[in-house]
Design an enzyme around this catalytic site. Sequence first.
Site, PDB file in Angstrom:
ATOM      1  N   HIS A  56       1.297  -1.211   0.180  1.00  0.00           N
ATOM      2  CA  HIS A  56       0.372   0.000   0.241  1.00  0.00           C
ATOM      3  C   HIS A  56       0.734   1.012  -0.108  1.00  0.00           C
ATOM      4  CE1 HIS A  56      -2.839   2.814   1.246  1.00  0.00           C
ATOM      5  NE2 HIS A  56      -3.998   1.693   0.495  1.00  0.00           N
ATOM      6  N   ASP A 110      -7.803  -5.765  -0.236  1.00  0.00           N
ATOM      7  CA  ASP A 110      -8.671  -5.981  -1.041  1.00  0.00           C
ATOM      8  C   ASP A 110      -8.320  -7.514  -1.109  1.00  0.00           C
ATOM      9  OD1 ASP A 110      -9.681  -4.262  -2.902  1.00  0.00           O
ATOM     10  OD2 ASP A 110      -7.173  -3.353  -3.246  1.00  0.00           O
TER      11      ASP A 110
END
Length: 427
Positions: free
Chosen positions: A305, A362
Amino acid sequence: MTRTATLTYGDQTIELPVIEGTEGELGVDISQLRAKTGLITLDPGFGNTGACQSGVTFIDGDKGILRYRGLPIEQLAEHSTFVETAWLLINGKLPNRAELDQFSKRLTKYAPLHEGFKNHFEGFPLNAPPMAILSAMINTLSSSSCDGRQAPEDDIDELSAKLMSKVRTIAAYSYRRSLGLPFIYPDPKLRYVANFLHMMFSMPYEQHIASQEVVDALNLILMLHADHEQNCSTSTVRVVGSSKANLYASCAAGVGALWGPLHGGANVAVLEMLEAIHKGGMSAAEALALAKDKQSGFKLMGFGHRVYKNFDPRALILKRAADKVLERLGVRDPLLDVARKLEELALIDPYFVERKLYPNVDFYSGILMRAMGIPTSMFTVIFAIGRMPGWIAHWKEQNQDAASRIARPRQIYTGPTLQSYTPIDQR
Ligand code: ACO
């Protein structure tokens, strides 16, 4: 005391104002840099660039903190609903009962689409990706609504409720269209999430009433996706909105940005990856080795991320929810085992540890949605429904900011220097 940062370039020294946020974040205001020195800043991917001041969402990526309007995501996940969280994001505080009732009534009122819109859906080929339909149809909403820019405050609230409500109907219809199934009208007796599932899965001869477990799990997924400060799609919404484009046009652009596999599309990519590993008989260790090999072109989807460099708090909540929901629904999914093993190995692998790569939101959301009977093609669409209140909140914040300017980055030109035109037969 006003703080400044000093920049020395050649024989020039200039003082740049330092702006402090409410959580102590510091930023150097470089808006006068070019005017004073001729320099611009270069930051591909905007990894170190603050594009605005915003009061919507706070993230501390090193500590794994995510707060909507100051409220920790963990508290919202435990006590709130998606609709209440949406109101919080858009309006800046938790709603009282009357405010929430009014919002819910508006969501119910605006759920149906104009009958003429059915013709638009019919124009899409069967199997058209639902994200393509979603983006196009959100844009189409602009054709029957006023331009929110000139709208008074209450109209922005109306527009927000309209968009939040209709996006769910469009999403369900895009799925029905992809299967050639008849559209199912919204049921005013059902609440936001249950109504969406009804429009997705009911048949004209039989209403689909989702179980409470599924409704709660979808509420949680939508809430966890509701905002994430200046991510790729939200920045897109702000960039488009900065030109004074209307709310629908801005959010339709956000859908396009979200679609990509490095952003919202990662939830589909994760599931495809887990399926490929499972079906191909590849071990988790082999998959990790492939992800570490830069020549392979393979990435561990659902990992890493831009902002979280410790853990993604949404992934933690979703991992726990996936365990619980799958057990309650009696679903035994081998992909969950593959995901768990990948995570276990990656968290102790020096490549992932050194680069601070952790599971993101996700990684587990796809497994959860699959257990709920949601088809893979709808995963990113559900993300878009969840992110809608965040996009609206940012569009509204920017719309109300008198200091907002059109987004227009600069560049360092690397093309040819001055050339002369050569007639075609001399080239
Ligand atoms: N698998 C393997 N290696 C990775 C991964 C991954 N998933 N993610 C990052 N890396 C490596 C990079 O190759 C790079 O290695 P290097 O330093 O040797 O060159 C290093 O880790 C840093 O990665 P960057 O690409 O610079 O990180 P960036 O902040 O630009 O990208 C992103 C973040 C896009 C999320 C990236 O980690 C990625 O592609 N992850 C997989 C896709 C994904 O899950 N996206 C969803 C993000 S969450 C969301 O949008 C809702």
